[in-house]
Write an enzyme that holds these catalytic residues in place. Structure first.
Site, mmCIF file in Angstrom:
data_model
loop_
_atom_site.group_PDB
_atom_site.id
_atom_site.type_symbol
_atom_site.label_atom_id
_atom_site.label_comp_id
_atom_site.label_asym_id
_atom_site.label_seq_id
_atom_site.Cartn_x
_atom_site.Cartn_y
_atom_site.Cartn_z
ATOM 1 N N TYR A 1 34.700 -10.609 80.383
ATOM 2 C CA TYR A 1 33.020 -11.576 80.443
ATOM 3 C C TYR A 1 33.307 -13.265 80.786
ATOM 4 C CZ TYR A 1 28.319 -12.501 78.264
ATOM 5 O OH TYR A 1 26.868 -12.268 78.544
ATOM 6 N N ARG B 1 18.518 9.193 81.309
ATOM 7 C CA ARG B 1 18.543 10.538 81.605
ATOM 8 C C ARG B 1 18.555 11.371 80.693
ATOM 9 N NH1 ARG B 1 23.513 10.402 79.094
ATOM 10 N NH2 ARG B 1 23.251 8.278 78.222
ATOM 11 N N TYR C 1 20.870 -6.755 85.850
ATOM 12 C CA TYR C 1 20.976 -7.605 84.752
ATOM 13 C C TYR C 1 21.640 -6.760 83.762
ATOM 14 C CZ TYR C 1 18.048 -4.098 82.165
ATOM 15 O OH TYR C 1 17.524 -3.337 80.950
ATOM 16 N N GLY C 2 22.612 -5.575 84.691
ATOM 17 C CA GLY C 2 23.539 -5.045 84.310
ATOM 18 C C GLY C 2 24.157 -3.696 85.120
ATOM 19 N N MET D 1 25.494 -0.937 84.492
ATOM 20 C CA MET D 1 26.446 0.624 83.586
ATOM 21 C C MET D 1 27.256 1.720 84.449
ATOM 22 S SD MET D 1 23.557 0.862 80.510
ATOM 23 C CE MET D 1 22.403 1.790 80.975
ATOM 24 N N MET E 1 21.138 -13.593 81.418
ATOM 25 C CA MET E 1 20.191 -14.955 80.164
ATOM 26 C C MET E 1 21.185 -15.411 79.983
ATOM 27 S SD MET E 1 17.651 -14.160 79.099
ATOM 28 C CE MET E 1 16.596 -15.801 78.661
#
Length: 344
Positions: free
Chosen positions: A69, A191, A255-256, A258, A282
């Protein structure tokens, strides 16, 4: 119960407390250890003494322990980036909070998986004392992420349409509810799964206008005119087709990731519709705020929606610190409900 040990100094006392800490990066269930320590109970002039009440296990927490991270606390470190606590006492120079106030971390990396903490005044941020635990424990990350993405990239008005993938994620559910509150239509991509009907009902109960599967997105059979904003947390093929739904001047915010695939963009809409691609994190938004007013305004509006019941409480699996190995393992492998440490 707190165990108090008298020191030679009659003013300062050592308070026995517990925390979940890691000395090096690794597999979170193995890297995290329950530690018992003694800390002083008298804050210095610019410190606050906080009794932490509840803290969730978020994907970012696990990534941080793994060492992947972007925010990397100095090791050894206490786990947890989110949660809330109650101020027990403050130093003589502290002005922003007082005894009895509820606070959350000001930024990522504070370490919230602990019972007690002495923190700098600038490490914590005041929140509404009347927020129930279920809201306060997860007030810092997902609701503000949804709020800022809906507020900061496109000027949305009532009747406009937002489309998002990962709509059943924690952020996705916040997006649905804020859109409903603001009168914005939401198209939500999920999904396909065995319990699809149940999921569709859950999202529509939150306020979703449309719920479609990835396959329906790729098939392009459904048309959604006037899409101003697309929110992407998946990447890959999903982001390609999501961006294809944007109208002239629309924006896709990522923002991601996956799918762990690069974000794809359709060439035609990029050229002929002048769509734009942006990213959002954020933690960075918090970092670049020079004054607290914008954050306070956001927190006030979110808290009002939560206290009124317009935003629903999230479901949790409650855990004690001694259950950390199982709780962290479940957070890695089971995603139906968020794992929460009760620290009080």
């Amino acid at each position: 119960m707190l165990k108090i040990k008298n020191l030679r100094c009659s003013v300062q006392r050592a308070v026995h407390t517990r925390q979940l800490a890691y000395e090096g990066y690794g597999n979170p269930p193995e890297a995290i250890q329950l530690k018992s320590i003694n800390i002083g109970d008298k804050p210095a002039a610019d410190q606050v003494f906080v009794k932490w009440i509840a803290a969730p296990i978020n994907p970012a927490d696990l990534n941080q322990i793994q060492g992947v991270y972007p925010v990397k606390p100095t090791l050894p470190a206490v786990g947890g980036n989110e949660g809330f606590g109650k101020v027990i006492s403050v130093g003589s120079n502290v002005k922003s909070v007082k005894e009895g106030d509820h606070v959350i971390p000001n930024k990522s990396g504070l370490g919230t998986w602990r019972e007690l903490g002495l923190h700098s005044e600038t490490d914590v941020f005041l929140i509404d004392n009347e927020l129930p635990l279920e809201y306060a424990a997860v007030f810092q990350v997902n609701p503000p992420t949804a709020y800022r993405m809906l507020k900061d990239f496109i000027h949305l008005k009532k009747g406009d349409t937002v489309v998002q993938n990962g709509a059943n994620s924690a952020v996705g559910k916040q997006v649905i509810q804020i859109c409903r509150i603001l009168g914005i239509k939401s198209v939500n991509v999920v999904r396909n799964r065995d319990n699809l009907e149940d999921l569709v009902k859950e999202l529509k109960d939150l306020g979703a206008d449309d719920v479609i599967t990835q396959e329906e997105l790729y098939g392009r059979k459904k048309k959604f005119p006037g899409v101003k904003l697309a929110l992407n947390c998946v990447g890959g093929r999903s982001s390609l087709f999501l961006a294809s739904l944007l109208d002239h001047g629309g924006c896709m915010v990522t923002y991601g990731g996956m799918s762990k695939q690069p974000v794809d963009c359709p060439t035609g809409p990029l050229i002929f519709k002048d769509i734009s691609l942006r990213g959002f994190w954020m933690s960075r938004w918090y970092d670049i705020q020079k004054t607290p007013e914008k954050r306070q305004e956001m927190y006030k509006e979110l808290a009002e929606w939560m206290k009124s019941g317009e935003m629903k409480k999230q479901a949790f699996v409650n855990n004690r610190l001694e259950d950390h190995a199982r709780a962290i393992e479940d957070a890695q492998n089971k995603h139906e409900k968020k794992q929460l440490f009760l620290l009080d």
